[in-house]
Design a protein around this motif. Structure first.
Motif, mmCIF file in Angstrom:
data_model
loop_
_atom_site.group_PDB
_atom_site.id
_atom_site.type_symbol
_atom_site.label_atom_id
_atom_site.label_comp_id
_atom_site.label_asym_id
_atom_site.label_seq_id
_atom_site.Cartn_x
_atom_site.Cartn_y
_atom_site.Cartn_z
ATOM 1 N N VAL A 16 1.200 2.443 -0.203
ATOM 2 C CA VAL A 16 -0.090 2.231 0.458
ATOM 3 C C VAL A 16 -0.806 1.026 -0.155
ATOM 4 C CG1 VAL A 16 -2.390 3.208 0.847
ATOM 5 C CG2 VAL A 16 -0.358 4.635 1.153
ATOM 6 N N ALA A 17 -0.739 0.892 -1.484
ATOM 7 C CA ALA A 17 -1.410 -0.213 -2.160
ATOM 8 C C ALA A 17 -0.821 -1.561 -1.748
ATOM 9 C CB ALA A 17 -1.314 -0.040 -3.674
ATOM 10 N N VAL A 18 0.507 -1.643 -1.711
ATOM 11 C CA VAL A 18 1.158 -2.912 -1.368
ATOM 12 C C VAL A 18 0.917 -3.267 0.097
ATOM 13 C CG1 VAL A 18 3.379 -4.076 -1.106
ATOM 14 C CG2 VAL A 18 2.918 -2.706 -3.152
ATOM 15 N N ILE A 19 1.162 -2.317 0.998
ATOM 16 C CA ILE A 19 0.994 -2.584 2.427
ATOM 17 C C ILE A 19 -0.480 -2.815 2.760
ATOM 18 C CG2 ILE A 19 1.256 -1.627 4.747
ATOM 19 C CD1 ILE A 19 3.688 -0.078 3.672
ATOM 20 N N LEU A 45 -3.880 4.184 -5.067
ATOM 21 C CA LEU A 45 -3.824 4.485 -3.640
ATOM 22 C C LEU A 45 -4.985 3.846 -2.873
ATOM 23 C CD1 LEU A 45 -2.429 6.334 -1.383
ATOM 24 C CD2 LEU A 45 -4.254 7.966 -1.917
ATOM 25 N N ILE A 46 -6.195 3.942 -3.416
ATOM 26 C CA ILE A 46 -7.372 3.435 -2.711
ATOM 27 C C ILE A 46 -7.649 1.970 -3.039
ATOM 28 C CG2 ILE A 46 -8.391 5.746 -2.707
ATOM 29 C CD1 ILE A 46 -10.333 4.784 -4.878
ATOM 30 N N PHE A 47 -6.856 1.386 -3.903
ATOM 31 C CA PHE A 47 -7.044 0.024 -4.379
ATOM 32 C C PHE A 47 -7.324 -0.993 -3.269
ATOM 33 C CE2 PHE A 47 -5.057 -4.090 -5.285
ATOM 34 C CZ PHE A 47 -5.735 -4.481 -6.424
ATOM 35 N N PRO A 48 -6.512 -1.050 -2.196
ATOM 36 C CA PRO A 48 -6.731 -2.105 -1.198
ATOM 37 C C PRO A 48 -7.966 -1.922 -0.342
ATOM 38 C CG PRO A 48 -4.697 -0.869 -0.751
ATOM 39 C CD PRO A 48 -5.390 -0.191 -1.866
ATOM 40 N N PHE A 49 -8.570 -0.749 -0.378
ATOM 41 C CA PHE A 49 -9.688 -0.440 0.519
ATOM 42 C C PHE A 49 -11.039 -0.497 -0.188
ATOM 43 C CE2 PHE A 49 -5.933 2.227 1.421
ATOM 44 C CZ PHE A 49 -5.469 1.546 2.534
#
Length: 238
Positions: free
Chosen positions: A29-32, A207-211
């Motif tokens: 999830v983080a990468v995508i 997990l929540i990193f990109p958001f």
């Protein structure tokens, strides 16, 4: 030192999920998510800093937080991902654990003070609170909980100073990193709850990193290195 040996048979299904499956879900999830955010919404790739609304004390708090968190992340990266065989000829697991407890404690306290001040400002200063999104506040709360869990592991470590638990946790992290969950899971057998919660929340932050605003961690102005510059000379009066 007696190295901890465990068995996957002693783990329940929740432990198998959180320590054998969840890290890969979070990483995917983080990468995508990071790629998608950069591709579709580059203008949100920022910290959303509120330092323009800060006084000198809050800038000091921010510096303390960043100094502490960088020290903690660096210590975790080196300590958890360095195989025991690499350092055992130079420092014993017992002394490595004491070093980690001391350095981690110092960095943790520095980070705690800075983060507590930033949290207080984020929730009590009307201007800052009004300009903060829900995710901004959530991230700070989660980081504060994670930091307190991390400091609690230092207290828990005083009950097993032989370094065996530290080696087991390192073995778990190293096996997860090389995509070997079956080799990682036995290392979690018998690990105290505080360590388990610390790992689970840390994985959730990935997990929540990109958001969230956490994404600015990997931001760097590297594009400027290849940028063509135009030299503009200031016109002087004759």
């Amino acid at each position: 030192m007696t190295l901890a040996t465990g068995s996957i048979d002693n783990l329940n299904w929740l432990q198998i999920f959180f320590f054998g499956v969840y890290p890969y879900i979070a990483l995917a999830v983080a990468v995508i998510g990071t790629w998608a955010r950069f591709d579709l919404s580059q203008y949100t790739w920022k910290t959303g800093s509120s330092q323009m609304l800060s006084d000198k004390g809050m800038r000091i708090a921010s510096n303390m937080f960043h100094l502490g968190i960088l020290g903690i992340l660096g210590g975790h990266f080196v300590g958890m991902l360095t195989p025991h065989a690499v350092y055992e000829h130079f420092i014993s697991a017992e002394h490595k654990q004491l070093l980690a407890m001391g350095a981690g404690g110092v960095m943790g306290v520095i980070c705690w003070i800075g983060l507590a001040m930033l949290l207080w400002r984020r929730f009590t200063d009307p201007r800052v609170s009004h300009t903060s999104s829900f995710s901004d506040k959530l991230v700070l709360v989660l980081l504060f909980i994670q930091l307190n869990l991390g400091l609690s592991t230092i207290v828990a470590s005083t009950h097993h100073l032989d370094g065996s638990v530290m080696v087991a946790l390192s073995n778990w992290a190293q096996n997860i990193t090389i995509f070997n969950p079956m080799g990682a899971l036995p290392n979690m057998d018998g690990i105290s709850l505080v360590y388990q919660l610390h790992i689970i929340l840390g994985t959730t932050l990935i997990l929540i990193f990109p958001f969230t605003r956490l994404i600015h961690i990997i931001s760097a102005p590297i594009w400027y290195l290849g940028r063509n510059y135009q030299i503009v000379r200031q016109k002087t009066s004759q």
